[in-house]
Design a protein around this motif. Structure first.
Motif, PDB file in Angstrom:
ATOM      1  N   GLU A 294       0.851  -1.184   0.000  1.00 15.72           N
ATOM      2  CA  GLU A 294       0.000   0.000   0.000  1.00 15.72           C
ATOM      3  C   GLU A 294       0.889   1.237   0.000  1.00 15.72           C
ATOM      4  O   GLU A 294       1.642   1.468   0.957  1.00 15.72           O
ATOM      5  CB  GLU A 294      -0.916   0.009   1.220  1.00 15.72           C
ATOM      6  CG  GLU A 294      -1.933  -1.121   1.225  1.00 15.72           C
ATOM      7  CD  GLU A 294      -2.843  -1.080   2.447  1.00 15.72           C
ATOM      8  OE1 GLU A 294      -2.678  -0.142   3.277  1.00 15.72           O
ATOM      9  OE2 GLU A 294      -3.696  -1.968   2.581  1.00 15.72           O
ATOM     10  N   ALA A 297      -0.065   7.368   1.829  1.00 13.21           N
ATOM     11  CA  ALA A 297      -1.285   8.116   1.542  1.00 13.21           C
ATOM     12  C   ALA A 297      -1.007   9.575   1.232  1.00 13.21           C
ATOM     13  O   ALA A 297      -1.827  10.254   0.597  1.00 13.21           O
ATOM     14  CB  ALA A 297      -2.248   8.005   2.721  1.00 13.21           C
ATOM     15  N   ALA A 298       0.144  10.094   1.696  1.00 11.62           N
ATOM     16  CA  ALA A 298       0.474  11.506   1.493  1.00 11.62           C
ATOM     17  C   ALA A 298       1.977  11.667   1.540  1.00 11.62           C
ATOM     18  O   ALA A 298       2.688  10.794   2.064  1.00 11.62           O
ATOM     19  CB  ALA A 298      -0.200  12.361   2.575  1.00 11.62           C
ATOM     20  N   THR A 461      -2.271  -1.610  -7.689  1.00  8.13           N
ATOM     21  CA  THR A 461      -1.368  -0.832  -6.831  1.00  8.13           C
ATOM     22  C   THR A 461      -0.457   0.056  -7.659  1.00  8.13           C
ATOM     23  O   THR A 461      -0.296   1.246  -7.380  1.00  8.13           O
ATOM     24  CB  THR A 461      -0.507  -1.771  -5.968  1.00  8.13           C
ATOM     25  OG1 THR A 461      -1.362  -2.584  -5.176  1.00  8.13           O
ATOM     26  CG2 THR A 461       0.418  -0.966  -5.050  1.00  8.13           C
TER      27      THR A 461
END
Length: 526
Positions: A294, A297-298, A461
């Motif tokens: 993963e 996210a930022a 992904t």
């Protein structure tokens, strides 16, 4: 049996023996037994004060011999004349039985010694198999360290009639307490994970407690190893998580085009990769399969790498170097007769087909090299190539066509592997020009038709090509910020070891360049 040079080398090694050992032969009237007796006698004569030999053993497997410490009953047996690739296995068994410490982690030794249960292993191997020694040596060490573990390594060439009766067509093949345990190369950690039921949970807990990495590399082949070395040299926190070190090189015999190394073999090259990585401050986590990645996210946040055992690792950047695997034919019967005639490693399994008829699928370098190799062992080789001409280097094609027991068919589309329910008996193919159907009566087929990138867990992904390869830019950056990729798993052309190494170094430099431009998050100080 042993020349003077080898005897001199063994004498030097035997100086490390600290406890007397005994060789116990269980022999018969065969030529194999005579050869084993000669080898035992010569070994004992090299260091008679430390090694003795007797020939009154009562093991049910004949001919065979046991290596044990005097006064003990260690379960290390060879039903073989352990020369060729297995000579190192013989030497290590002698040293370990004689008290020389093995080069494994203390935690592994403790785990082996603590195993609760009776484990009787049998490994079928061939002396030309470069994957077999890893299995033989791991199980021999377990038998030295734990009296409840027994292991016998059986040379399929010495017991060929039994191999045929048991329909063993691929090595190494291991049984535990009379039941199937594994086929193919398996490492110590994998063996322990299968028989020590609590090992996976303990390992997952330990991995989950690790602090975040600056760079976490997924994959232990040439690209992953190079990335680890280059990242570690930058002084940043580096980890590498992989199923095994070496990747495809572990299944490669001769390597003659890695610049500055004129000639080596796959296992030696893989060992050198691992040693180079471990010379730096790299957290090496092997025997681990990644389930998902993963991206952060930022900017400045952490990416997540989730393992199949439930553990989760965190990292500021990730380098994907998961390589590729042999491509399957995807025809009826291939899966059913895998290891029962369908094989992928001519070096490992070729000797099991001595004097028989086999086929090779694929006319590239790998396929033609396999056919040349097999031609010296089997009765006949039929090479089938889908295209209208062989794609291998001309020097290989010329060599192939000079061999009297090789037949080549181009424009040949393999359609089915046929068998009797127990083993493969033949192969069907179609002539793509005439449309005619043909069947070959064969004992085995060796599949050599290219590679498939290991990217199934990455779909959705990062961006993949239509062939499943990871799309990268000039700095090995993927479509996901902070996620890089290198080697055969990517769109880089020409799948070669030397190229994978260069791409791994480039990916590490790209990841470092990314890191120095990112804000430092508090979590990385954990």
């Amino acid at each position: 049996m042993l020349d003077d040079t080898t005897k001199g080398q063994l004498a030097s090694y035997f100086e490390r023996i600290t406890q007397p050992i005994e060789l116990v032969g269980s022999l018969d009237d065969s030529q194999g037994a005579a050869d084993i007796r000669e080898l035992m006698t010569e070994i004992a004569a090299i260091a008679p004060e430390k090694i003795s030999a007797r020939y009154d053993g009562r093991h049910e497997r004949r001919p065979s011999f046991q290596i044990t410490r005097v006064g003990h009953d260690m379960g290390v047996h060879f039903a073989a004349l352990p020369m060729g690739h297995e000579f190192t296995s013989l030497l290590l068994a002698l040293l370990w039985a004689g008290g020389h410490p093995p080069k494994v982690e203390p935690a592994v030794i403790e785990q082996i010694q603590a195993l609760d249960g009776d484990f009787s292993f049998t490994t079928w191997m061939s002396l030309t198999c470069h994957n077999c020694p890893d299995v033989v040596q791991a199980l021999n060490l377990m038998a030295v360290l734990n009296p409840r573990v027994r292991h016998i390594a059986i040379d399929g060439g010495l017991f060929q009639a039994e191999v045929e009766a048991r329909q063993i067509m691929a090595v190494p093949k291991t049984e535990l307490n009379g039941a199937d345990f594994s086929s193919g190369r398996i490492e110590m950690g994998e063996i322990l994970a299968k028989i020590d039921t609590g090992a996976a949970a303990r390992e997952a807990l330990k991995l989950g407690e690790k602090a975040p990495f600056d760079v976490l590399i997924v994959g232990g082949g040439p690209a992953g190893a190079a990335a680890a070395v280059y990242a570690a040299r930058k002084g940043i926190r580096t980890g590498i998580v992989a199923e095994r070190f070496g990747g495809q090189t572990m299944d490669t015999m001769a390597i003659e085009n890695f610049i500055s190394v004129q000639e080596t073999d796959g296992p030696k090259f893989a060992a050198a990769l691992e040693a180079h990585v471990k010379a730096y401050d790299v957290d090496v986590m092997t025997l681990q399969r990644v389930q998902a990645v993963e991206p952060a996210a930022a900017p400045g946040a952490l990416a997540s790498v989730k393992l199949e055992n439930g553990a989760e690792l965190k990292a500021r950047t990730v380098i994907l170097a998961t390589g590729a695997r042999w491509r399957n034919m995807n025809v009826p019967g291939e899966h059913e007769y895998r290891t029962k005639g369908v094989a992928y490693c001519p070096h490992c399994d070729g000797p099991l087909f001595k004097g028989k008829d086999v086929a090779v699928i694929g006319g590239g370098n790998s396929g033609v090299e396999a056919a040349i190799d097999l031609a010296g062992v089997v009765r006949s080789v039929t090479l089938l190539e889908f295209a209208d001409q062989l794609k291998a280097d001309q020097v290989l094609v010329n060599k192939l066509r000079s061999l009297p027991n090789v037949t080549v068919h181009v424009n040949a589309q393999t359609t089915e592997v046929v068998g009797d329910g127990q083993k493969m008996t033949g192969l069907r193919y179609k002539d793509r020009v005439s449309g005619a159907e043909h069947q070959l009566d064969l004992a085995g087929v060796f599949v050599q038709i290219g590679l498939v990138p290991n990217t199934e867990f990455l779909r959705g992904t990062v961006e993949l090509s239509r062939f499943g390869e990871i799309i990268i830019d000039a700095k090995c950056q993927t479509s996901a910020p902070g996620i890089y990729a290198a080697g055969d798993v990517t769109t880089v052309p020409f799948k070669q070891i030397v190229i994978a190494v260069g791409e791994g170094a480039k990916a590490a430099l790209g990841a470092f360049d990314h890191l120095i431009r990112q804000p430092v998050v508090e979590a990385t100080a954990a």
